[in-house]
Enzyme design. Structure first.
Site, PDB file in Angstrom:
ATOM      1  N   HIS A   1     -39.302   9.233  34.989  1.00 42.75           N
ATOM      2  CA  HIS A   1     -38.053   9.897  35.513  1.00 42.75           C
ATOM      3  C   HIS A   1     -37.696  11.215  34.492  1.00 42.75           C
ATOM      4  CE1 HIS A   1     -34.951  10.073  38.675  1.00 42.75           C
ATOM      5  NE2 HIS A   1     -34.127  10.498  37.754  1.00 42.75           N
ATOM      6  N   ALA A   2     -37.653  12.287  34.791  1.00 34.31           N
ATOM      7  CA  ALA A   2     -37.473  13.359  34.321  1.00 34.31           C
ATOM      8  C   ALA A   2     -36.092  13.192  33.727  1.00 34.31           C
ATOM      9  CB  ALA A   2     -37.617  14.819  35.017  1.00 34.31           C
TER      10      ALA A   2
ATOM     11  N   HIS B   1     -25.421   3.188  43.131  1.00 33.36           N
ATOM     12  CA  HIS B   1     -24.153   3.671  42.231  1.00 33.36           C
ATOM     13  C   HIS B   1     -22.960   2.514  42.662  1.00 33.36           C
ATOM     14  CE1 HIS B   1     -26.880   6.934  42.327  1.00 33.36           C
ATOM     15  NE2 HIS B   1     -26.208   7.220  41.221  1.00 33.36           N
TER      16      HIS B   1
ATOM     17  N   GLU C   1     -25.149  18.989  35.652  1.00 31.31           N
ATOM     18  CA  GLU C   1     -25.935  18.992  36.625  1.00 31.31           C
ATOM     19  C   GLU C   1     -25.908  20.498  37.181  1.00 31.31           C
ATOM     20  OE1 GLU C   1     -28.554  16.941  37.107  1.00 31.31           O
ATOM     21  OE2 GLU C   1     -27.604  15.564  35.580  1.00 31.31           O
TER      22      GLU C   1
ATOM     23  N   HIS D   1     -29.984  21.693  30.965  1.00 27.92           N
ATOM     24  CA  HIS D   1     -29.077  20.601  30.148  1.00 27.92           C
ATOM     25  C   HIS D   1     -29.212  20.971  28.555  1.00 27.92           C
ATOM     26  CE1 HIS D   1     -28.229  18.307  33.527  1.00 27.92           C
ATOM     27  NE2 HIS D   1     -29.311  17.834  33.854  1.00 27.92           N
TER      28      HIS D   1
ATOM     29  N   HIS E   1     -34.683  23.214  35.451  1.00 30.47           N
ATOM     30  CA  HIS E   1     -33.533  22.338  35.632  1.00 30.47           C
ATOM     31  C   HIS E   1     -33.187  21.593  34.098  1.00 30.47           C
ATOM     32  CE1 HIS E   1     -30.478  19.592  37.551  1.00 30.47           C
ATOM     33  NE2 HIS E   1     -31.006  18.480  36.666  1.00 30.47           N
ATOM     34  N   GLU E   2     -33.998  20.768  33.802  1.00 29.77           N
ATOM     35  CA  GLU E   2     -33.997  20.051  32.564  1.00 29.77           C
ATOM     36  C   GLU E   2     -33.499  20.787  31.336  1.00 29.77           C
ATOM     37  OE1 GLU E   2     -33.426  16.775  32.882  1.00 29.77           O
ATOM     38  OE2 GLU E   2     -34.269  16.673  34.892  1.00 29.77           O
TER      39      GLU E   2
ATOM     40  N   TYR F   1     -21.595  14.459  41.741  1.00 29.42           N
ATOM     41  CA  TYR F   1     -22.930  14.900  42.481  1.00 29.42           C
ATOM     42  C   TYR F   1     -22.262  16.068  43.532  1.00 29.42           C
ATOM     43  CZ  TYR F   1     -24.963  11.160  39.775  1.00 29.42           C
ATOM     44  OH  TYR F   1     -25.336  10.279  39.009  1.00 29.42           O
TER      45      TYR F   1
HETATM   46 ZN   LIG Z   1     -30.008  16.719  35.791  1.00 29.62          ZN
END
Ligand SMILES: [Zn+2]
Length: 604
Positions: free
Chosen positions: A345-346, A503, A403, A379, A375-376, A513
């Site tokens: 999972h990235a 969650h 995010e 971060h 995207h990553e 989110y």
């Molecule tokens: Zn992310």
């Protein structure tokens, strides 16, 4: 697109454990004591975060019982300390200290997701309840044929079936099947809410929900109103999308999908109906084909995983951010190893809270992974931008921001951008846009009401407004109110459907989110303006705009040191969240949806 795990070295870790023998000094604390306390927190936090990150990295890259045990231990040490500090920070409530120290003390107090009661027995009971609920969910399986173990389906199998099956009976059975895993934890959840409220009260909060909302630099009730305001802004677009999808699914499935009224929750391609991307083929417009396939291009060009990450780095370099450190290339994981189990999972990591940033991804030559890389890396660039602040401030402005940054950059991965970096010869003409926009709306617009309602339900549970007898009814009331979806079969009190969403048993707050979904479009619109884009928003990439990069970095480098409205203003010139950017972005789609649903009922 799935949400990608973000591993923060900040205070996001959750489980609190009992602090026995917390020594209380009788003398009134001084400003000097507060400073000394914060210095100690800074040093210890640095060390514990480093330990936890290293242990976590190794555990996810080499999955064994031993690495998992070491990871759990390091995480526990981090959580214990966070819990201790939250309680100790209260001592300085009446001490006059400089503003940045006051902010650090406040952040320590609101850092917990779960506050355990001071009674050791109750504390242990609460900790065990959460582990047990997690365990029930994690091991959750539905077995269509109880005599055959091989028929059993876990959440991955269920997810796949919901995404690909077009057989209503089969989907309904799987949907109902997955929702059988959660009734056993209903009683636990009730007790968990009681005990966690007790802990929150001891820290001075009205209840656990109020403690969660206290993280947002405004009064808890004002924050709730703020979320409703944002939802009201974007609701007309959601209603149009809902009406259009209902019309198309009615054509496909017949009367199982009513012509007016709520959508059946099981037919949207996702077990929680939170992302409708998987039914794209059922609702796609006639000229949906984008005219090119990035996946094919990546394959044809034989782009390696490293090539793809280098392209991502070039994006950030093009807006003026410093290249990634050499250690990033040496220490990241880019490919699924052949010889061992890893968590694929990235995710993005910030090991030492300074410069040892990494990503962990099993990259395939696909358009989706190309976008995920951007995207990553978002971060990682955020993490590096705030790496000189006190440790408590080395985090995003609120938990929605981290995010949102990655997704903001991913919005700039447009066909025009692909042309500029030489991956595509020519961007498709505007007539192809509806397909791209619709597919993005099925992911991002469809998600909004779901992103909002999970915590609406929990906040009311924690405050007592929803009683245990009303758990399931209230859940479906909210899903109807916000999402306009209804269950495929009656859901009485014997069920506990909220517990079938990860969650809830895991006790992870969800509003982040929703915020990230709103913020990314607001950031994108503001940066597009700074970059001088003249195209429609969905066609704009901030690639090569040093001015946009500068503005972005101004915000990133603030970390958590200022209230989030200040950070927001650094990019958008406004300190208010504004969902109208979503409407701007999807404007051509909204117009198209209105035409498609002319004469059709809208709403439910
Ligand atoms: Zn992310």
């Amino acid at each position: 697109m799935l949400h990608r795990l973000f591993v923060a070295a900040g205070l996001a870790l959750s489980i609190a454990v009992i602090i026995a023998g917390c020594q209380a000094s009788t003398a009134a604390p001084t400003a000097q004591d507060a400073k000394q306390f914060l210095d100690e927190v800074d040093t210890t936090l640095n060390r514990l975060a480093l330990d936890a990150s290293r242990a976590g990295w190794v555990a996810q890259n080499f999955i064994t019982v031993d690495t998992e045990a070491m990871d759990a231990r390091a995480t526990q040490a981090f959580s214990d300390a966070s819990s201790r500090w939250a309680k100790q920070a209260v001592r300085f409530d009446n001490v006059e200290v400089p503003a940045d120290q006051r902010r650090q003390l406040n952040l320590l107090k609101v850092s917990l997701v779960l506050a355990t009661p001071s009674d050791p027995k109750e504390s242990e009971e609460l900790t065990n309840l959460v582990s047990s609920m997690r365990g029930v969910y994690g091991k959750g399986k539905w077995c269509p044929d109880s005599a055959k173990a091989e028929s059993c389906m876990n959440i991955d199998d269920i997810t796949k079936l919901l995404a690909t099956s077009r057989n209503e009976k089969e989907i309904r059975a799987a949907w109902e099947g997955w929702h059988t895993i959660s009734p056993p934890i209903k009683k636990d959840y009730q007790r968990f809410a009681e005990l966690s409220n007790k802990g929150a009260k001891e820290l001075g909060f009205a209840d656990t929900g109020a403690m969660w909302r206290a993280k947002y630099d405004m009064a808890p009730d004002a924050f709730t109103k703020e979320l409703d305001r944002l939802w009201d802004q974007v609701r007309p677009l959601y209603l149009q999308l809902h009406a259009y999808v209902r019309m198309k699914l009615h054509q496909k499935y017949g009367d199982v999908v009513p012509q007016k009224g709520p959508l059946p929750a099981h037919l949207l391609g996702n077990i929680w109906a939170q992302d409708w991307s998987n039914v794209y083929d059922l609702v796609a417009p006639a000229n949906a084909d984008a005219g090119f396939s990035l996946t094919d291009i990546l394959k044809r060009r034989k782009m390696s995983a490293i090539d793809m990450v280098k392209a991502g780095e070039r994006f950030y370099s093009s807006i003026g951010l410093a290249p990634l450190p050499q250690t990033f290339w040496e220490r990241s994981l880019f490919l699924r190893p052949k010889d061992r189990e890893v968590v694929c999972h990235a995710s993005a990591w910030d090991i030492d809270s300074v410069n040892d940033v990494r990503i962990k991804m099993c990259i395939d030559q696909t358009a989706e992974d190309f976008s995920t890389i951007h995207h990553e890396l978002g971060h990682n660039y955020y993490q590096r931008a705030y790496n000189t602040l006190p440790m408590i401030f080395r985090d995003s402005a609120n938990d929605g921001f981290h995010e949102a940054i990655g997704d903001t950059i991913a919005l700039s991965v447009t066909p025009e951008y692909l042309v500029k970096i030489g991956l595509l010869d020519k961007a498709p003409d505007a007539s192809r846009d509806i397909g791209l926009l619709l597919s993005r709306a099925l992911e991002k617009v469809a998600f909004l009401p779901f992103g909002l309602l999970i915590d609406q339900w929990r906040w009311k549970v924690f405050s007592g407004e929803i009683t245990p007898a009303q758990y399931n009814q209230a859940w479906w009331d909210l899903r109807l109110k916000y999402q306009g979806v209804a269950p495929p079969s009656p859901r009485g009190d014997e069920f506990f459907d909220p517990g079938a969403k990860y969650h809830v048993p895991d006790n992870t707050p969800y509003t982040r989110y929703f915020l990230a979904d709103i913020l990314q479009f607001q950031f994108h619109r503001a940066l597009a303006k700074t970059a001088g884009c003249t195209t429609p928003l969905h066609r704009c990439s901030i690639y090569e705009s040093k001015q946009a990069g500068q503005r972005l970095n101004n915000m990133l480098s603030m970390g958590l040191s200022k209230p989030w409205p200040d950070a927001l203003a650094a990019v958008t010139d406004s300190n208010e969240m504004d969902a109208s950017a979503i409407l701007d972005y999807f404007a051509p789609l909204q117009k198209w949806l209105q035409e498609q649903t002319k004469g059709q009922p809208v709403g439910w």
